[in-house]
Scaffold this motif. Structure first.
Motif, PDB file in Angstrom:
ATOM      1  N   ILE A 271     -11.122   9.153  -2.021  1.00 18.25           N
ATOM      2  CA  ILE A 271     -10.783   7.721  -1.972  1.00 18.25           C
ATOM      3  C   ILE A 271      -9.495   7.571  -1.170  1.00 18.25           C
ATOM      4  CG2 ILE A 271     -10.108   5.719  -3.352  1.00 18.25           C
ATOM      5  CD1 ILE A 271     -11.823   6.969  -5.622  1.00 18.25           C
ATOM      6  N   ALA A 272      -9.579   6.939  -0.025  1.00 16.81           N
ATOM      7  CA  ALA A 272      -8.395   6.760   0.818  1.00 16.81           C
ATOM      8  C   ALA A 272      -7.527   5.661   0.231  1.00 16.81           C
ATOM      9  CB  ALA A 272      -8.822   6.395   2.228  1.00 16.81           C
ATOM     10  N   PRO A 273      -6.201   5.881   0.193  1.00 19.31           N
ATOM     11  CA  PRO A 273      -5.331   4.811  -0.305  1.00 19.31           C
ATOM     12  C   PRO A 273      -5.450   3.576   0.597  1.00 19.31           C
ATOM     13  CG  PRO A 273      -4.023   6.724   0.439  1.00 19.31           C
ATOM     14  CD  PRO A 273      -5.461   7.064   0.641  1.00 19.31           C
TER      15      PRO A 273
ATOM     16  N   VAL B 143      -1.602  -2.107   2.966  1.00 22.55           N
ATOM     17  CA  VAL B 143      -1.446  -3.281   3.829  1.00 22.55           C
ATOM     18  C   VAL B 143       0.045  -3.502   4.016  1.00 22.55           C
ATOM     19  CG1 VAL B 143      -1.802  -5.766   4.088  1.00 22.55           C
ATOM     20  CG2 VAL B 143      -3.603  -4.371   3.071  1.00 22.55           C
ATOM     21  N   ASP B 144       0.502  -3.504   5.276  1.00 22.28           N
ATOM     22  CA  ASP B 144       1.926  -3.655   5.583  1.00 22.28           C
ATOM     23  C   ASP B 144       2.773  -2.659   4.780  1.00 22.28           C
ATOM     24  OD1 ASP B 144       1.260  -5.645   7.286  1.00 22.28           O
ATOM     25  OD2 ASP B 144       1.947  -7.293   6.020  1.00 22.28           O
ATOM     26  N   GLY B 145       2.265  -1.452   4.652  1.00 24.10           N
ATOM     27  CA  GLY B 145       3.040  -0.413   3.958  1.00 24.10           C
ATOM     28  C   GLY B 145       2.999  -0.522   2.439  1.00 24.10           C
ATOM     29  N   ARG B 146       2.264  -1.494   1.910  1.00 24.43           N
ATOM     30  CA  ARG B 146       2.173  -1.636   0.453  1.00 24.43           C
ATOM     31  C   ARG B 146       0.820  -1.115  -0.020  1.00 24.43           C
ATOM     32  NH1 ARG B 146       6.363  -5.515  -0.842  1.00 24.43           N
ATOM     33  NH2 ARG B 146       5.840  -5.074  -3.007  1.00 24.43           N
ATOM     34  N   ARG B 147       0.863  -0.396  -1.130  1.00 25.51           N
ATOM     35  CA  ARG B 147      -0.383   0.148  -1.671  1.00 25.51           C
ATOM     36  C   ARG B 147      -1.159  -0.960  -2.383  1.00 25.51           C
ATOM     37  NH1 ARG B 147      -2.002   5.332  -3.522  1.00 25.51           N
ATOM     38  NH2 ARG B 147       0.015   6.172  -2.931  1.00 25.51           N
ATOM     39  N   ILE B 148      -2.456  -0.997  -2.119  1.00 28.14           N
ATOM     40  CA  ILE B 148      -3.316  -2.008  -2.732  1.00 28.14           C
ATOM     41  C   ILE B 148      -4.119  -1.340  -3.848  1.00 28.14           C
ATOM     42  CG2 ILE B 148      -5.157  -3.692  -2.303  1.00 28.14           C
ATOM     43  CD1 ILE B 148      -2.507  -4.177  -0.741  1.00 28.14           C
ATOM     44  N   THR B 149      -4.176  -1.993  -5.003  1.00 34.05           N
ATOM     45  CA  THR B 149      -4.945  -1.440  -6.117  1.00 34.05           C
ATOM     46  C   THR B 149      -6.355  -2.023  -6.104  1.00 34.05           C
ATOM     47  OG1 THR B 149      -2.889  -1.303  -7.396  1.00 34.05           O
ATOM     48  CG2 THR B 149      -4.945  -1.062  -8.612  1.00 34.05           C
ATOM     49  N   ASP B 150      -7.279  -1.330  -5.401  1.00 37.49           N
ATOM     50  CA  ASP B 150      -8.670  -1.778  -5.474  1.00 37.49           C
ATOM     51  C   ASP B 150      -9.292  -1.243  -6.769  1.00 37.49           C
ATOM     52  OD1 ASP B 150      -9.014   0.879  -4.933  1.00 37.49           O
ATOM     53  OD2 ASP B 150      -9.948   0.605  -2.980  1.00 37.49           O
ATOM     54  N   ALA B 151     -10.574  -1.540  -7.000  1.00 40.81           N
ATOM     55  CA  ALA B 151     -11.190  -1.181  -8.284  1.00 40.81           C
ATOM     56  C   ALA B 151     -11.162   0.333  -8.524  1.00 40.81           C
ATOM     57  CB  ALA B 151     -12.625  -1.712  -8.338  1.00 40.81           C
TER      58      ALA B 151
END
Lengths: 265, 265
Positions: B54-56, B59-67
């Protein structure tokens, strides 16, 4: 009169089925009075293992908990499943609190001794050391314990422990404080005379009947540990044990005829 | 006199280093009186993600918490890390109980509104709804809450939440009941004038000094959210905030000079 306490155990079939879990959560949330939920594992741990390329270690058909597997079951049972169930119950106004046997040291255990098979990081419960007082205190706060099948040895080691055994050990220990009703929810309607005949439910079984059913070979192999556990619990002070389908939880709690199999002395 | 309560936060650098974690656990276990530990994540979640392919999502250097990422952080933070820390502390006679914000509904939150960035399943704390009474009751039982950085929205959704923010929100909420000392343990000795000069620790910082240090550019970017959180907590009733190295926990608790940076009004 001693206060009633329901200890309810659900297995993988409920955990793995979103709709069944949601219906179960509705029913569990609506159970009046004091209650504890013990949950098993389900397919998620195996799925995660295979995604991570960790092959299950089996010896003589028994799963071995090596260090990697212990990490996986800790993540899946104590993390993902436990917290999803807690959040689901919270959404139904049930003030759930997820715990393992390490939390509050409620279920001390020891690593199973290596005999013919080395089971790895599997814990056998130190029944005499269960912290029923701590659970009683938590229940008194209006919290509803949701127990994942992970224990610890008190020396820093987490251990994988059978959820059925946890449920019956808790039931015995808490029967000092409460009138305990233990309910095993599984994928069938109860103890059946014939697995292929849905009308063959045995609604009442006492210990003597159980022994002869076992002798006759009517009770299938998979049921024997569950029923041995149940009668041991009854002999040690648990008031009643039900075995039945998760969909019948409410009927079992209400003591309805044919809601499942009711075991008694 | 109001009873003192220490709320101590450790980050990934402690979690990821077995020796440092063990030493920290010794020190934490030896802290007298009431205490709460809040832990962050560390490298394990990223390692597990990459093992699972699972690739992190950034967006704009911020980690997104997908499901998928939410499942992973729930497993790693609430499962593996939380229970390992609990078992470790239990082995040192500290009666730890691991919790997320969903457990006992102690930290209600809501999914962050989608603005320029959709952070996914990230929770912002509903500060006014924190269940400080429940935590107070749990502390009164002699239990030591160990909090993983996962919250929930009360509608069944778990949420990933910053551990620093959880620590300060708990500190503010519990300051109604206790004299709260908030301690942030991280990888440096405290707030430094010059990151390359270990002798440049700033041992005391008040709000006015902080503002001018920020203006001068002396406080580095990574520290600003932590310090903003800290001063906000102080302004909302927290008695004191320390920022320093995990190895100096005992000295910070004892209020020793140069043990870290002590923030005050």
């Amino acid at each position: 009169m001693i206060i009633p306490l329901h200890i309810i155990k659900i297995g993988g079939n409920v955990i793995d089925n979103k709709d069944l879990l949601n219906q179960f959560a509705n029913d569990f949330a609506s159970v009046d009075g004091l209650k504890i939920l013990v949950h098993g594992g389900g397919k998620l741990a195996s799925e995660l293992s295979s995604k991570m390329g960790i092959a299950p270690q089996m010896v003589d058909g028994r799963r071995i908990t090596d260090a990697d597997t212990l990490d996986i079951v800790t993540m899946v049972y104590a993390g993902l499943i436990n917290k999803k169930v807690v959040a689901l119950l919270q959404s139904k106004n049930c003030n759930a609190i997820g715990l393992t046997g390490a939390d509050g040291n409620i279920i001390p255990a020891h690593k199973r001794a290596v005999g013919q098979i080395d089971y790895g990081f599997v814990g056998d419960i130190d029944s005499g050391s269960l912290k029923s007082e701590t659970l009683k205190d938590i229940l008194k706060l209006g919290l509803v314990p949701i127990i994942a099948p992970i224990t610890h040895d008190g020396k820093g080691q987490l251990l994988n422990t059978n959820a059925d055994t946890i449920a019956s050990a808790l039931a015995v220990s808490l029967s000092r404080h409460f009138t305990v009703n233990l309910v095993y929810c599984f994928e069938r309607d109860g103890v059946m005379r014939d697995l292929n005949n849905s009308g063959s439910l045995i609604p009442h079984i006492n210990q003597k009947e159980y022994l002869s059913l076992k002798e006759e070979g009517v009770i299938n192999k998979g049921m024997i540990p569950k029923m041995d556990n149940s009668f041991e619990a009854i002999n040690k002070g648990v008031n009643s044990v039900w075995i039945g389908h998760a969909e019948n939880l409410k009927n079992m709690i209400e003591g309805k005829e044919n809601a499942g199999s009711k075991l008694s002395k």
